[in-house]
Design an enzyme around this catalytic site. Structure first.
Site, PDB file in Angstrom:
ATOM      1  N   TYR A 140      -1.095  -2.779 -10.188  1.00 58.20           N
ATOM      2  CA  TYR A 140      -1.636  -1.681 -10.994  1.00 58.20           C
ATOM      3  C   TYR A 140      -1.862  -2.087 -12.450  1.00 58.20           C
ATOM      4  CZ  TYR A 140      -0.560   1.445  -7.079  1.00 58.20           C
ATOM      5  OH  TYR A 140      -0.512   2.052  -5.852  1.00 58.20           O
ATOM      6  N   LYS A 186       5.406  -8.830   1.349  1.00 59.15           N
ATOM      7  CA  LYS A 186       4.407  -9.312   2.324  1.00 59.15           C
ATOM      8  C   LYS A 186       4.362 -10.832   2.172  1.00 59.15           C
ATOM      9  CE  LYS A 186       1.171  -8.436   5.368  1.00 59.15           C
ATOM     10  NZ  LYS A 186       1.449  -7.917   6.714  1.00 59.15           N
ATOM     11  N   ASP A 218       4.394  -3.832   6.314  1.00 59.70           N
ATOM     12  CA  ASP A 218       3.778  -3.130   7.454  1.00 59.70           C
ATOM     13  C   ASP A 218       4.864  -2.698   8.440  1.00 59.70           C
ATOM     14  OD1 ASP A 218       4.086  -5.886   7.630  1.00 59.70           O
ATOM     15  OD2 ASP A 218       2.459  -6.170   9.058  1.00 59.70           O
ATOM     16  N   ASP A 242       4.757   2.661  -3.946  1.00 58.56           N
ATOM     17  CA  ASP A 242       3.964   3.882  -4.079  1.00 58.56           C
ATOM     18  C   ASP A 242       3.778   4.504  -2.689  1.00 58.56           C
ATOM     19  OD1 ASP A 242       2.296   5.850  -4.991  1.00 58.56           O
ATOM     20  OD2 ASP A 242       0.668   4.539  -5.606  1.00 58.56           O
ATOM     21  N   ASP A 246       6.284   7.711  -0.643  1.00 61.44           N
ATOM     22  CA  ASP A 246       5.664   8.948  -0.137  1.00 61.44           C
ATOM     23  C   ASP A 246       6.010   9.169   1.338  1.00 61.44           C
ATOM     24  OD1 ASP A 246       4.530   9.679  -2.513  1.00 61.44           O
ATOM     25  OD2 ASP A 246       2.536  10.012  -1.670  1.00 61.44           O
TER      26      ASP A 246
END
Ligand code: NAD
Length: 352
Positions: A140, A186, A218, A242, A246
């Protein structure tokens, strides 16, 4: 004495922050410590008064207190302002100015609300973990970034110190919990993730009493919905965090129940994860629990009082167990209570 800056903000922000303030006042009375609460405008409320979403005065007050409590900002009235005047820009600015590099989002399932989860009761019962998301680095913020007519690009970059400081927080938190950290990356595809993993392994040498494991992002997304009870502390980068926070939040039920903390070296800010809910603002219908639970996180992380954090959580649990429901957590046909009635019941359970 605890010095707290309260920034109610917009929409339901002032209603839910009033609930949290009532809880703090009750705790102060019960335990005999002094709490000084200073209120400052932020978001649309500040724009209407001063022509900017975040004034230097509010920022300065946040720099000079022990913890910040934020309601929510934004709403239709300010949606069409230029990007730099939008509430989101003010939120990013306050986090950056206060150096809040770690975002903590607990995923805890209350027994009384087990049916509100989108997952089967047996899968979620007993879920209690926390996601530590890196908040000020990663893709970001990485440079270069941009797009032209034929392509778009961003850069995922982590400096060693950025990984180290959040890893330390996660290991320290695990010591107060079940003693397990899961670092999520990852590393099978991304070099930046291999670097992340190497740093976490290095930091772990100072926390040999804590168990460390690694999981690819994943797989983690799948495991959180398959068997959320397996997690204790999750630590991960900005982008993965992020998304995972959620997912983690939603398995527990309602938006109105979810607290958060954003922590830096010197400052900390506590807020519910929901927005300003313009559809129910001013109607005394909002669920104050997310904001009250954010006060519990404040006592745990900023004031070193996990005992008071547990006390607040138990008062919330007792209130839910007694059957009180705001509209967002009620089953169809159930009687519902107002924001103020829910607050009063929690305050009463605190003194019991
Ligand atoms: P929202 O979280 O405000 O509302 C989504 C839905 O959940 C609405 O139906 C709302 O009524 C309900 N809801 C949310 N909190 C609740 C509570 N405590 N009790 C009962 N019901 C609750 O999200 P949105 O509608 O996408 O955004 C509304 C505004 O809030 C926008 O201007 C957005 O930019 C802003 N926002 C601010 C923050 C923040 O301040 N951190 C976060 C998200 C959205």
């Amino acid at each position: 004495m605890y010095k707290i800056v309260s920034i109610p903000g917009d929409g339901i922000g002032p209603e839910v922050v009033a609930g949290a303030v009532a809880v703090m006042q009750q705790l102060s009375k019960k335990h005999g410590f002094e709490i000084q609460i200073e209120e400052h405008p932020f978001g649309g409320a500040s724009y209407d008064l001063h022509g900017e979403m975040l004034t230097e005065a509010t920022l300065e007050a946040c720099r000079n207190c022990d913890a910040v409590l934020l309601g929510a900002v934004g709403g239709p009235k300010w949606e069409n302002l230029p990007h730099e005047h939008k509430p989101e820009a003010a939120l990013l600015k306050i986090r950056k100015e206060l150096g809040l590099f770690a975002n903590l989002r607990p995923a805890k399932v209350y027994d009384a609300l087990i049916d509100a989860s989108s997952l089967k009761a047996d899968v979620v019962r007993g879920t209690d973990f926390v996601v530590f998301r890196e908040l000020t680095g990663g893709i970001y913020f990485g440079q270069p970034r941009g797009f032209d007519a034929t392509k778009g690009w961003n850069t995922m970059v982590y400096e060693g110190y950025e990984v180290e400081r959040i890893a330390r927080l996660a290991f320290e938190a695990a010591r107060q919990r079940k003693g397990r950290v899961m670092s999520i990356d990852k590393a099978n595809v991304l070099e930046v993730s291999q670097f992340w993993r190497n740093v976490v392994i290095e930091v772990h040498k100072d926390f040999a009493d804590v168990e460390l494991s690694h999981m690819y992002v994943d797989n983690a997304a799948m495991q959180i919905v398959r068997n959320p009870k397996q997690f204790d502390v999750i630590v991960t980068g900005n982008l993965f965090g992020d998304i995972l926070s959620d997912i983690a939040g939603m398995i527990t039920g309602s938006l109105g129940m979810l607290p958060s903390a954003s922590i830096g070296t010197k400052h900390a800010l506590y807020e519910p994860i929901h927005g300003s809910a313009p559809d129910i603002a001013g109607q005394n219908k909002a669920n104050p629990i997310a904001t009250i639970a954010s006060v519990a996180m404040m006592f745990e992380h900023s004031f070193g009082r996990p005992d008071i954090a547990r006390e607040i959580e138990q008062a919330i649990e007792a209130t839910l167990a007694a059957g009180l429901r705001t509209a967002d957590i009620a089953n169809p046909g159930d009687a519902t209570v107002s924001t103020t009635a829910m607050t009063e019941a929690i305050v009463k359970n605190l003194s019991a």
